[in-house]
Design a protein around this motif. Structure first.
Motif, PDB file in Angstrom:
ATOM      1  N   THR A  70       0.850  -1.179   0.000  1.00 26.84           N
ATOM      2  CA  THR A  70       0.000   0.000   0.000  1.00 26.84           C
ATOM      3  C   THR A  70       0.889   1.233   0.000  1.00 26.84           C
ATOM      4  OG1 THR A  70      -0.081  -0.035   2.417  1.00 26.84           O
ATOM      5  CG2 THR A  70      -1.927  -1.077   1.258  1.00 26.84           C
ATOM      6  N   SER A 122      -1.464  -1.666   7.572  1.00 23.72           N
ATOM      7  CA  SER A 122      -1.950  -1.545   6.190  1.00 23.72           C
ATOM      8  C   SER A 122      -3.454  -1.325   6.105  1.00 23.72           C
ATOM      9  CB  SER A 122      -1.594  -2.798   5.388  1.00 23.72           C
ATOM     10  OG  SER A 122      -0.210  -2.944   5.285  1.00 23.72           O
ATOM     11  N   LEU A 128      -5.305   0.900   3.218  1.00 25.01           N
ATOM     12  CA  LEU A 128      -6.200   0.258   2.262  1.00 25.01           C
ATOM     13  C   LEU A 128      -7.592   0.868   2.329  1.00 25.01           C
ATOM     14  CD1 LEU A 128      -6.509  -1.916   0.112  1.00 25.01           C
ATOM     15  CD2 LEU A 128      -6.916  -3.575   1.942  1.00 25.01           C
ATOM     16  N   CYS A 179      -4.260  -1.180  -3.677  1.00 22.95           N
ATOM     17  CA  CYS A 179      -3.129  -1.965  -3.185  1.00 22.95           C
ATOM     18  C   CYS A 179      -2.558  -2.756  -4.342  1.00 22.95           C
ATOM     19  CB  CYS A 179      -3.557  -2.903  -2.056  1.00 22.95           C
ATOM     20  SG  CYS A 179      -4.685  -4.217  -2.566  1.00 22.95           S
TER      21      CYS A 179
END
Length: 178
Positions: free
Chosen positions: A25, A59, A63, A69
């Motif tokens: 990401t 993450s 996201l 991603c």
């Protein structure tokens, strides 16, 4: 044949169908990568992939905020880096630098490809209805990359508790599916 009870907490190791991935990401000027094994194909065209990312993972916020991603597919040669990636947090570690991974610019998303991986799938989040309850994101693959020079790549498959299998021999059987 004898059967014995099996712990429910270990069922996922029996069902884990796909390779371990490195999900990358980029958010607020910072690239990150995490190890991911909770994913599933949902549709063929367009290719849709469902994946579970815990709200405890660094993450998750990236996201959720960027809705983009890259799903990178490592081979067994990267096994230790895959494990090391999963054993540290992007909150306090630049995983690309620390693990010696090379970020490459993607074509359709801001998240980077991981150069050392056999394949990379650029994705956009297309459904978040199950994110708050289960951390389940539905991704559409919008661009796919493959290292065509790698013949017979061996992917890693997580069995739980530090145990992995590697993809084995490919067999070809008659099928009406294409």
């Amino acid at each position: 044949m004898s059967r014995s009870p099996f712990p429910l907490s270990r069922v996922y190791g029996l069902l884990e169908p796909g390779p371990v991935l490195l999900l990358s990401t980029a958010h607020q000027g910072r690239a990150n990568v995490m190890t991911l094994s909770w994913h599933t194909m949902m549709e063929f065209e367009p290719p849709l992939v469902g994946c579970v990312v815990s709200d405890r993972d660094f993450s998750f916020a990236a996201l959720k905020a960027t809705r983009q991603c890259v799903l990178n597919i490592p081979t067994v040669e990267l096994a230790q880096k895959v494990v090391d990636c999963g054993n540290c947090s992007g909150r306090d570690t630049d995983k690309f630098a620390t693990l010696g991974l090379t970020p490459l610019p993607a074509e359709q998303v801001a998240a980077p490809l991981v150069a050392e991986c056999y394949a990379s799938l650029e994705c956009r989040v297309v459904d978040t209805r199950l994110v708050n309850r289960y951390g389940f994101f539905v991704l559409e693959v919008v661009q796919a990359w493959l290292d065509a020079d790698r013949k017979d790549p061996r992917t890693l498959h997580h069995r739980g508790y530090g145990a992995f299998m590697q993809a084995g021999e490919t067999i070809q059987l008659p099928s009406k599916m294409r």
